[in-house]
Motif scaffolding. Sequence first.
Motif, mmCIF file in Angstrom:
data_model
loop_
_atom_site.group_PDB
_atom_site.id
_atom_site.type_symbol
_atom_site.label_atom_id
_atom_site.label_comp_id
_atom_site.label_asym_id
_atom_site.label_seq_id
_atom_site.Cartn_x
_atom_site.Cartn_y
_atom_site.Cartn_z
ATOM 1 N N ASN A 178 72.828 -31.581 37.006
ATOM 2 C CA ASN A 178 72.025 -31.477 38.409
ATOM 3 C C ASN A 178 70.909 -30.448 38.134
ATOM 4 O OD1 ASN A 178 74.017 -32.691 40.055
ATOM 5 N ND2 ASN A 178 75.409 -30.957 39.796
ATOM 6 N N SER A 179 70.898 -29.918 36.687
ATOM 7 C CA SER A 179 69.842 -28.867 36.436
ATOM 8 C C SER A 179 68.605 -29.817 35.946
ATOM 9 C CB SER A 179 70.190 -28.275 35.290
ATOM 10 O OG SER A 179 71.448 -27.237 35.694
ATOM 11 N N GLY A 180 68.706 -31.214 35.975
ATOM 12 C CA GLY A 180 67.577 -31.953 35.532
ATOM 13 C C GLY A 180 67.539 -32.578 34.351
ATOM 14 N N PHE A 181 68.847 -32.413 33.778
ATOM 15 C CA PHE A 181 68.868 -33.062 32.232
ATOM 16 C C PHE A 181 69.353 -34.583 32.542
ATOM 17 C CE2 PHE A 181 69.304 -28.793 31.340
ATOM 18 C CZ PHE A 181 68.366 -28.257 30.198
ATOM 19 N N ALA A 182 68.571 -35.491 31.681
ATOM 20 C CA ALA A 182 68.866 -36.961 31.770
ATOM 21 C C ALA A 182 70.043 -37.267 31.133
ATOM 22 C CB ALA A 182 67.680 -37.637 31.104
ATOM 23 N N ILE A 183 71.277 -37.211 31.929
ATOM 24 C CA ILE A 183 72.498 -37.337 31.398
ATOM 25 C C ILE A 183 72.969 -38.767 31.957
ATOM 26 C CG2 ILE A 183 74.949 -36.741 31.369
ATOM 27 C CD1 ILE A 183 73.244 -34.844 30.011
ATOM 28 N N ASP A 184 73.523 -39.677 31.047
ATOM 29 C CA ASP A 184 73.782 -41.192 31.600
ATOM 30 C C ASP A 184 74.782 -41.148 32.665
ATOM 31 O OD1 ASP A 184 72.322 -42.131 29.526
ATOM 32 O OD2 ASP A 184 73.794 -42.497 27.998
ATOM 33 N N GLU A 185 74.801 -41.923 33.548
ATOM 34 C CA GLU A 185 75.682 -42.113 34.426
ATOM 35 C C GLU A 185 76.988 -42.597 34.094
ATOM 36 O OE1 GLU A 185 74.547 -44.303 37.818
ATOM 37 O OE2 GLU A 185 72.680 -43.151 38.434
ATOM 38 N N THR A 186 77.114 -42.748 32.795
ATOM 39 C CA THR A 186 78.244 -43.697 32.431
ATOM 40 C C THR A 186 79.254 -42.260 31.677
ATOM 41 O OG1 THR A 186 77.314 -43.579 30.106
ATOM 42 C CG2 THR A 186 77.616 -45.720 31.560
ATOM 43 N N VAL A 187 78.776 -41.037 31.800
ATOM 44 C CA VAL A 187 79.365 -40.040 31.535
ATOM 45 C C VAL A 187 79.419 -39.288 32.586
ATOM 46 C CG1 VAL A 187 79.247 -37.657 30.300
ATOM 47 C CG2 VAL A 187 77.995 -39.576 29.595
ATOM 48 N N THR A 188 78.834 -38.888 33.666
ATOM 49 C CA THR A 188 79.043 -38.315 35.045
ATOM 50 C C THR A 188 80.078 -38.930 36.008
ATOM 51 O OG1 THR A 188 77.090 -39.049 35.948
ATOM 52 C CG2 THR A 188 76.950 -36.920 34.815
ATOM 53 N N ASN A 189 79.865 -40.398 35.735
ATOM 54 C CA ASN A 189 80.937 -41.253 36.738
ATOM 55 C C ASN A 189 82.011 -41.763 36.083
ATOM 56 O OD1 ASN A 189 79.178 -40.656 39.186
ATOM 57 N ND2 ASN A 189 77.763 -42.307 38.379
ATOM 58 N N ARG A 190 82.352 -41.282 34.811
ATOM 59 C CA ARG A 190 83.172 -41.932 34.107
ATOM 60 C C ARG A 190 84.986 -41.808 34.648
ATOM 61 N NH1 ARG A 190 86.528 -39.338 30.376
ATOM 62 N NH2 ARG A 190 86.560 -36.871 30.378
ATOM 63 N N ASP A 191 85.636 -42.645 34.009
ATOM 64 C CA ASP A 191 87.113 -42.653 34.167
ATOM 65 C C ASP A 191 87.603 -40.998 33.625
ATOM 66 O OD1 ASP A 191 89.756 -42.697 34.702
ATOM 67 O OD2 ASP A 191 89.935 -44.675 33.787
ATOM 68 N N PHE A 192 87.838 -40.272 34.469
ATOM 69 C CA PHE A 192 88.375 -38.792 34.000
ATOM 70 C C PHE A 192 89.774 -38.966 33.365
ATOM 71 C CE2 PHE A 192 85.241 -37.658 37.290
ATOM 72 C CZ PHE A 192 84.384 -37.326 36.516
ATOM 73 N N THR A 193 90.548 -40.133 33.451
ATOM 74 C CA THR A 193 91.760 -39.942 33.023
ATOM 75 C C THR A 193 91.757 -40.300 31.233
ATOM 76 O OG1 THR A 193 92.272 -42.536 33.552
ATOM 77 C CG2 THR A 193 92.838 -40.927 35.125
ATOM 78 N N LEU A 194 90.727 -40.753 31.104
ATOM 79 C CA LEU A 194 90.256 -41.042 29.559
ATOM 80 C C LEU A 194 89.863 -39.947 28.946
ATOM 81 C CD1 LEU A 194 88.876 -44.550 30.072
ATOM 82 C CD2 LEU A 194 91.127 -44.106 29.638
ATOM 83 N N TYR A 196 87.351 -37.669 26.498
ATOM 84 C CA TYR A 196 85.976 -37.761 26.537
ATOM 85 C C TYR A 196 85.618 -38.135 25.215
ATOM 86 C CZ TYR A 196 81.032 -36.172 26.813
ATOM 87 O OH TYR A 196 79.985 -35.962 26.640
ATOM 88 N N GLN A 197 84.423 -38.953 25.254
ATOM 89 C CA GLN A 197 83.729 -39.446 24.061
ATOM 90 C C GLN A 197 82.339 -38.952 24.064
ATOM 91 O OE1 GLN A 197 85.223 -41.072 21.630
ATOM 92 N NE2 GLN A 197 87.398 -41.291 23.010
ATOM 93 N N SER A 198 81.941 -38.870 22.912
ATOM 94 C CA SER A 198 80.540 -37.872 22.340
ATOM 95 C C SER A 198 79.432 -39.111 23.076
ATOM 96 C CB SER A 198 80.097 -38.017 21.023
ATOM 97 O OG SER A 198 78.924 -37.515 20.894
ATOM 98 N N PHE A 272 84.784 -30.575 22.776
ATOM 99 C CA PHE A 272 83.175 -30.421 23.082
ATOM 100 C C PHE A 272 82.302 -31.123 21.966
ATOM 101 C CE2 PHE A 272 85.238 -26.167 24.494
ATOM 102 C CZ PHE A 272 85.651 -26.849 25.668
ATOM 103 N N PRO A 273 82.430 -32.395 21.703
ATOM 104 C CA PRO A 273 81.879 -32.982 20.457
ATOM 105 C C PRO A 273 80.555 -32.893 20.220
ATOM 106 C CG PRO A 273 82.698 -34.523 21.935
ATOM 107 C CD PRO A 273 83.066 -33.364 22.557
ATOM 108 N N GLU A 274 79.755 -32.852 21.322
ATOM 109 C CA GLU A 274 78.006 -32.700 20.988
ATOM 110 C C GLU A 274 77.770 -31.321 21.067
ATOM 111 O OE1 GLU A 274 78.935 -35.950 24.670
ATOM 112 O OE2 GLU A 274 79.746 -33.955 24.197
ATOM 113 N N LEU A 275 78.454 -30.480 21.240
ATOM 114 C CA LEU A 275 78.360 -29.087 20.774
ATOM 115 C C LEU A 275 78.393 -28.869 19.339
ATOM 116 C CD1 LEU A 275 79.872 -26.902 23.707
ATOM 117 C CD2 LEU A 275 77.562 -27.420 23.372
#
Length: 282
Positions: A178-194, A196-198, A272-275
């Motif tokens: 929402n702050s303007g960073f280009a985040i893949d929709e596969t991340v923001t709209n993922r299945d939250f029961t799974l 998290y993958q980097s 938080f793998p990407e961090l």
Amino acid sequence: MTNCPFDNSRKIEDNIHTDFDNEMSYGDYLKLEQILSAQQPMSTEHDEMLFIIIHQSSELWLKLAGHELSCAISCIKDNNFGPAFKVIARVKQIFIQLTQSWNILSTLTPSDYLKFRDDLGKSSGFQSTGYRKLEFMLGNKNKDMLKVHVSSQSAHKELEDLLNKPSLYDEVIKVMANSGFAIDETVTNRDFTLPYQSNKSVVDAWLKIYQQPEKYFQLYELAEKLVDIEDSFQQWRFKHMYTVQRIIGHKQGTGGSSGVSFLKKALDVSFFPELFEVRTYL
């Protein structure tokens, strides 16, 4: 002979309340009668009291950590970073407190523990609802874990709800998008029961934030707060594993797990793998 400089007598002050027939006392407020009567050893062994109190007090700290993380998630969703930083910092200190508790339990020798271990039956910390809540809230989702909590309808329902909700990190990534960073929709709209993958788009976003901390200071500060949580949580996990190894070696856990081997696997899980990945590219 000189006079002793210390006066070890202390008269109770006139204004101190002593009559609580019609007033709420300290014990009433904290429900201490219920809490302090909850230690019911299954054996006659002296050290079982230590074992019970360590685990009961840990459950209280876990409850507080969950309370604070719920607040942090709400604050992040509302872009209210100040209070989020405060409660996340508190969660870090809770994990540090929990880590220290293993030092006390480490005074329990293998011989003394074996005197009452069989009295535990199949009960195990693996069945802790408080711990599972934290894992789900931090992003380590695993639907199979719900099986352990089927016997408690309320616990199962609470965990199932958390399984389906975005974790703390999911909410952070939404804020980044929402702050303007280009985040893949596969991340923001993922299945939250799974779990998290980097994702490379998230790595790239964090890299931009870390390269320009003054421009993105709130997200930069938030990132470091998250690293604080994972750092302290992993130290707690490690100390748990090492304490178990110290007391029972590589015996099977009372709940049926492989024990130390099972606990070691948890150390490879990152919330938080990407961090941590982004540090390689700085």
